[in-house]
Design a protein around this motif. Structure first.
Motif, PDB file in Angstrom:
ATOM      1  N   UNK A  44     -10.322 -12.719  16.792  1.00 16.88           N
ATOM      2  CA  UNK A  44      -9.124 -13.254  17.931  1.00 16.88           C
ATOM      3  C   UNK A  44      -8.460 -11.879  18.483  1.00 16.88           C
ATOM      4  N   UNK A  45      -7.667 -11.929  19.689  1.00 14.10           N
ATOM      5  CA  UNK A  45      -7.107 -10.677  19.854  1.00 14.10           C
ATOM      6  C   UNK A  45      -6.121  -9.732  18.906  1.00 14.10           C
ATOM      7  N   UNK A  46      -6.388  -8.817  18.699  1.00 12.53           N
ATOM      8  CA  UNK A  46      -5.329  -8.330  17.551  1.00 12.53           C
ATOM      9  C   UNK A  46      -4.295  -7.471  18.467  1.00 12.53           C
ATOM     10  N   UNK A  47      -3.320  -7.082  17.770  1.00 14.98           N
ATOM     11  CA  UNK A  47      -1.998  -6.630  18.610  1.00 14.98           C
ATOM     12  C   UNK A  47      -2.374  -5.042  18.653  1.00 14.98           C
ATOM     13  N   UNK A  48      -1.584  -4.450  19.603  1.00 13.59           N
ATOM     14  CA  UNK A  48      -1.574  -2.869  19.417  1.00 13.59           C
ATOM     15  C   UNK A  48      -0.663  -2.472  18.479  1.00 13.59           C
ATOM     16  N   UNK A  49      -0.780  -1.568  17.569  1.00 16.05           N
ATOM     17  CA  UNK A  49       0.313  -0.958  16.917  1.00 16.05           C
ATOM     18  C   UNK A  49       1.203   0.013  17.356  1.00 16.05           C
ATOM     19  N   UNK A  50       2.447   0.385  16.868  1.00 12.68           N
ATOM     20  CA  UNK A  50       3.412   0.946  17.491  1.00 12.68           C
ATOM     21  C   UNK A  50       2.909   2.407  17.358  1.00 12.68           C
ATOM     22  N   UNK A  51       2.039   2.824  16.527  1.00 14.18           N
ATOM     23  CA  UNK A  51       1.746   4.188  16.512  1.00 14.18           C
ATOM     24  C   UNK A  51       0.656   4.522  17.579  1.00 14.18           C
ATOM     25  N   UNK A  52      -0.375   3.731  17.568  1.00 14.62           N
ATOM     26  CA  UNK A  52      -1.427   4.205  18.487  1.00 14.62           C
ATOM     27  C   UNK A  52      -0.741   3.666  19.934  1.00 14.62           C
ATOM     28  N   UNK A  53       0.132   2.686  19.831  1.00 18.29           N
ATOM     29  CA  UNK A  53       0.625   2.203  21.199  1.00 18.29           C
ATOM     30  C   UNK A  53       1.422   3.559  21.683  1.00 18.29           C
ATOM     31  N   UNK A  54       1.849   4.479  20.974  1.00 25.71           N
ATOM     32  CA  UNK A  54       2.723   5.407  21.460  1.00 25.71           C
ATOM     33  C   UNK A  54       1.856   6.535  22.367  1.00 25.71           C
ATOM     34  N   UNK A  64       4.660  10.343  18.401  1.00 26.30           N
ATOM     35  CA  UNK A  64       4.151   9.038  18.286  1.00 26.30           C
ATOM     36  C   UNK A  64       5.057   8.307  17.167  1.00 26.30           C
ATOM     37  N   UNK A  65       5.199   6.926  17.115  1.00 26.32           N
ATOM     38  CA  UNK A  65       6.004   6.341  15.913  1.00 26.32           C
ATOM     39  C   UNK A  65       4.763   6.404  14.908  1.00 26.32           C
ATOM     40  N   UNK A  66       5.599   6.721  13.488  1.00 29.01           N
ATOM     41  CA  UNK A  66       4.817   7.045  12.482  1.00 29.01           C
ATOM     42  C   UNK A  66       4.086   5.745  11.791  1.00 29.01           C
ATOM     43  N   UNK A  67       2.851   6.038  11.529  1.00 25.69           N
ATOM     44  CA  UNK A  67       2.111   4.787  10.959  1.00 25.69           C
ATOM     45  C   UNK A  67       2.543   4.382   9.701  1.00 25.69           C
ATOM     46  N   UNK A  68       3.139   5.230   8.838  1.00 26.10           N
ATOM     47  CA  UNK A  68       3.202   4.557   7.642  1.00 26.10           C
ATOM     48  C   UNK A  68       5.091   4.273   7.322  1.00 26.10           C
ATOM     49  N   UNK A  69       5.862   4.727   8.183  1.00 29.18           N
ATOM     50  CA  UNK A  69       7.177   4.475   7.999  1.00 29.18           C
ATOM     51  C   UNK A  69       7.892   4.274   9.241  1.00 29.18           C
ATOM     52  N   UNK A  70       8.333   3.062   9.279  1.00 27.95           N
ATOM     53  CA  UNK A  70       8.700   2.565  10.535  1.00 27.95           C
ATOM     54  C   UNK A  70      10.122   3.303  11.155  1.00 27.95           C
ATOM     55  N   UNK A  71      10.839   3.856  10.511  1.00 27.83           N
ATOM     56  CA  UNK A  71      11.934   4.846  10.507  1.00 27.83           C
ATOM     57  C   UNK A  71      11.533   6.307  11.161  1.00 27.83           C
ATOM     58  N   UNK A  72      10.384   6.607  10.936  1.00 25.35           N
ATOM     59  CA  UNK A  72      10.125   7.915  11.213  1.00 25.35           C
ATOM     60  C   UNK A  72       9.137   8.174  12.278  1.00 25.35           C
ATOM     61  N   UNK A  73       8.476   9.408  12.603  1.00 22.43           N
ATOM     62  CA  UNK A  73       7.848   9.535  13.937  1.00 22.43           C
ATOM     63  C   UNK A  73       6.670  10.711  13.507  1.00 22.43           C
ATOM     64  N   UNK A  74       5.815  10.980  14.330  1.00 21.72           N
ATOM     65  CA  UNK A  74       4.838  12.108  14.048  1.00 21.72           C
ATOM     66  C   UNK A  74       4.854  12.708  15.253  1.00 21.72           C
ATOM     67  N   UNK A  75       4.872  14.165  15.213  1.00 16.83           N
ATOM     68  CA  UNK A  75       4.705  14.785  16.512  1.00 16.83           C
ATOM     69  C   UNK A  75       3.101  15.425  16.540  1.00 16.83           C
ATOM     70  N   UNK A  76       2.327  15.345  17.621  1.00 20.97           N
ATOM     71  CA  UNK A  76       0.987  15.758  17.620  1.00 20.97           C
ATOM     72  C   UNK A  76       0.627  16.503  18.874  1.00 20.97           C
ATOM     73  N   UNK A  77      -0.205  17.527  18.666  1.00 18.29           N
ATOM     74  CA  UNK A  77      -0.642  18.223  19.529  1.00 18.29           C
ATOM     75  C   UNK A  77      -2.142  18.195  19.659  1.00 18.29           C
ATOM     76  N   UNK A  78      -2.725  17.888  20.893  1.00 19.69           N
ATOM     77  CA  UNK A  78      -4.204  17.904  20.694  1.00 19.69           C
ATOM     78  C   UNK A  78      -4.973  19.089  21.580  1.00 19.69           C
ATOM     79  N   UNK A  79      -5.858  19.496  20.962  1.00 18.98           N
ATOM     80  CA  UNK A  79      -6.793  20.465  21.771  1.00 18.98           C
ATOM     81  C   UNK A  79      -8.243  19.901  21.906  1.00 18.98           C
TER      82      UNK A  79
END
Ligand code: 5FX
Length: 532
Positions: A206-216, A320-335
């Motif tokens: 079935x269609x699965x929802x997008x999660x907050x972290x990847x949705x960011x 991005x929203x943090x994938x394991x703690x909904x109160x926290x975030x993650x910063x990401x830089x991509x090369x």
């Protein structure tokens, strides 16, 4: 009731070049790993590095059916290896971030009625409105990015809502392009998934929802309110909210595995599917990143990420929203120019051998006698520049280095850029700072030594070169207990701890502070010249 000892949890990773899986037991011991390489094991799709680069050099896509067929093959390989599917209590996974999948009208019905006698790729071959999914390496949506920033009130305004300014690879801008250039396909689309939620949909039936972290990573979600931003949706494409479905927490249990997997492979009927997420969020979980640590992932793309509590999005890097703690975030830089560039220099300067590449690092000294190199084989994301730039100790542009100098210039240049951008995001190296390394190149101690020297901090690794699928096996286990309030850290406290791999060489601090200062200036000049 405690699960029997032989219960296990699966973590999948649909990455750029391969599909991987790990299985862990209740006590977190690793009991199985397997993979399917797209180029060599599914040659009929004719990908290179898992993708098709289009003639304009900007559009980059992957055949969605290749990912489906890879799952068929992976599960067959696990069966042949004697893997006992009946012991799987829960599964989760990750996908390369930003890639988007377009399910055709009627695909939900097809997903709900998968016939267990047939492989998935046969059952789903007609269910995609767009056969070539845009992926994270794509940089063809400059127009759509300008439009989004214009509609929302500028680059910083987009970052203030979605955590990032408009980026070409971000899914919302890809969706806008498909709506504009392929409007029939857009109208024929019933649901848009990310690679992660697409993979979860296969398991869920079935269609699965997008999660907050990847949705960011879409330029569509308000990362503070954790729902689609009406302004961004409106600037992107009509009727989008319905096609996306509502995003959910990254720890959510989506439901039981589809009966297809029960009948065809012997999964238990009540095996849970825990929300899938992005590969970088998956790695954060796999490395059990703590506040203060900086993680460096060395894969097809190189990424740097950090756990943050009070995000202040800027026009450089992502929150991005943090994938394991909904109160926290993650910063990401991509090369973008990560392992493919390292492989190119290995081939041209080390006869294709990692041992010779390592000798090149050992045979040269810290700071490379003042030589600095920047290797942007393809349009880089951070910074937005393309081309090869080599400078001698007097900051003069040169055309050649010796082979050994070139090897060191590449590795030092890649790590100086990582430190530079981590510091721009407010990261400070302090006593006690740990650099956690993962990804293919993290098994090379000589590369890690340079990383440790450039950051002047000890580098730790975990056993598995790729942490995203391990992280998702942990997330599968945590998903079952998250609602009861158990934190991720508590659920995986017995997991193997990252091990110290290398410590900085004495004198590194001085050498690289100076190199970093020069690198920053030289990069500014390149960017200025690029804009002219
Ligand atoms: C992150 O923003 C990226 O674009 C890449 O690291 C992809 O996730 C690679 F799969």
């Amino acid at each position: 009731m405690a699960a029997p000892m032989n219960s296990c949890y699966l973590g999948f990773d649909f990455s750029t070049q391969q599909l991987k899986v790990v299985a862990i037991q209740e006590n977190l011991d690793l009991i199985h790993q397997n993979n399917v390489q797209f180029d060599s094991e599914l040659p009929e799709f004719r990908t290179q590095g898992g993708v098709h680069v289009h003639p304009d050099g900007l559009a980059v896509t992957s055949p969605v059916l290749m990912w489906v067929k890879a799952l068929d093959l992976l599960l067959e390989k696990m069966k042949v290896a004697g893997f006992d599917f009946s012991s799987v209590k829960a599964l989760s996974g990750s996908g390369q971030q930003h890639g988007s999948v377009y399910w055709r009208r009627g695909a939900r019905q097809a997903l709900r009625n998968l016939h267990p006698d047939k492989p998935l790729h046969e059952l789903l071959q007609d269910q995609f409105a767009v056969e070539s999914s845009p992926v994270w390496m794509d940089s063809s949506t400059s127009d759509q990015c300008s439009n989004l920033e214009k509609c929302v009130g500028g680059a910083q305004a987009v970052a203030d809502i979605t955590g990032s300014r408009a980026y070409e690879r971000f899914s919302g801008n890809q969706i806008a392009k498909i709506h504009q250039l392929n409007s029939d396909a857009y109208s024929d689309t019933e649901r848009i998934s990310l690679v992660s939620s697409f993979a979860a949909s296969l398991f869920l039936g079935d269609y699965a929802a997008v999660d907050y972290s990847d949705g960011s990573g879409m330029n569509l979600m308000d990362i503070f309110l954790k729902r689609w931003s009406p302004t961004c949706l409106q600037a992107t494409a009509p009727g989008l909210e319905d096609k996306l479905g509502a995003p959910v927490p990254s720890t959510a249990v989506l439901g039981d595995v589809s009966s297809y997997f029960v009948k065809r492979f012997g999964f238990p009927k009540d095996c849970k599917v825990v929300t899938f997420t992005g590969d970088n969020p998956g790695s954060l979980a796999g490395m059990r990143l703590q506040e203060g640590d900086v993680a460096v992932s060395l894969g097809t793309s190189d990424t740097v990420f950090m756990w943050i509590k009070e995000p202040k999005p800027t026009v450089e890097g992502h929150v991005f929203c943090n994938p394991v703690d909904s109160q926290a975030y993650m910063a990401l830089i991509c090369f973008k120019n990560g392992s493919l560039t390292r492989e190119r220099i290995r081939n041209s300067c080390a006869g294709g051998s990692w041992d010779v590449f390592s000798e090149g690092l050992r045979g040269t000294c810290m700071g490379n006698q003042g030589n600095i190199g920047m290797y942007f084989d393809t349009m880089e994301i951070t910074p937005p520049a393309v081309g090869i730039y080599k400078f001698n100790k007097d900051d003069q542009r040169v055309s050649d280095f010796t082979e050994q100098e070139e090897i060191r210039a590449l590795v030092e240049g890649q790590f100086l850029a990582k430190r530079l951008y981590a510091e721009k995001l407010g990261y400070k190296i302090m006593p006690g700072t740990r650099v956690l390394a993962t990804g293919g190149a993290s098994s090379n101690m000589d590369i890690l030594q340079v990383l440790s020297d450039v950051f002047n901090a000890p580098v730790y690794t975990i056993d598995l070169a790729n942490s995203a699928c391990l992280g998702c096996a942990y997330r599968a286990l945590h998903g079952l207990v998250a609602e009861g309030g158990l934190t991720f850290q508590e659920a995986v406290r017995n997991a193997p701890k990252p091990q110290l791999a290398v410590s900085p060489t004495p004198g590194a601090l001085k050498v690289y502070e100076e190199q970093l200062r020069r690198y920053r200036q030289l990069e500014e000049i390149i960017l200025r010249d690029t804009k002219q």
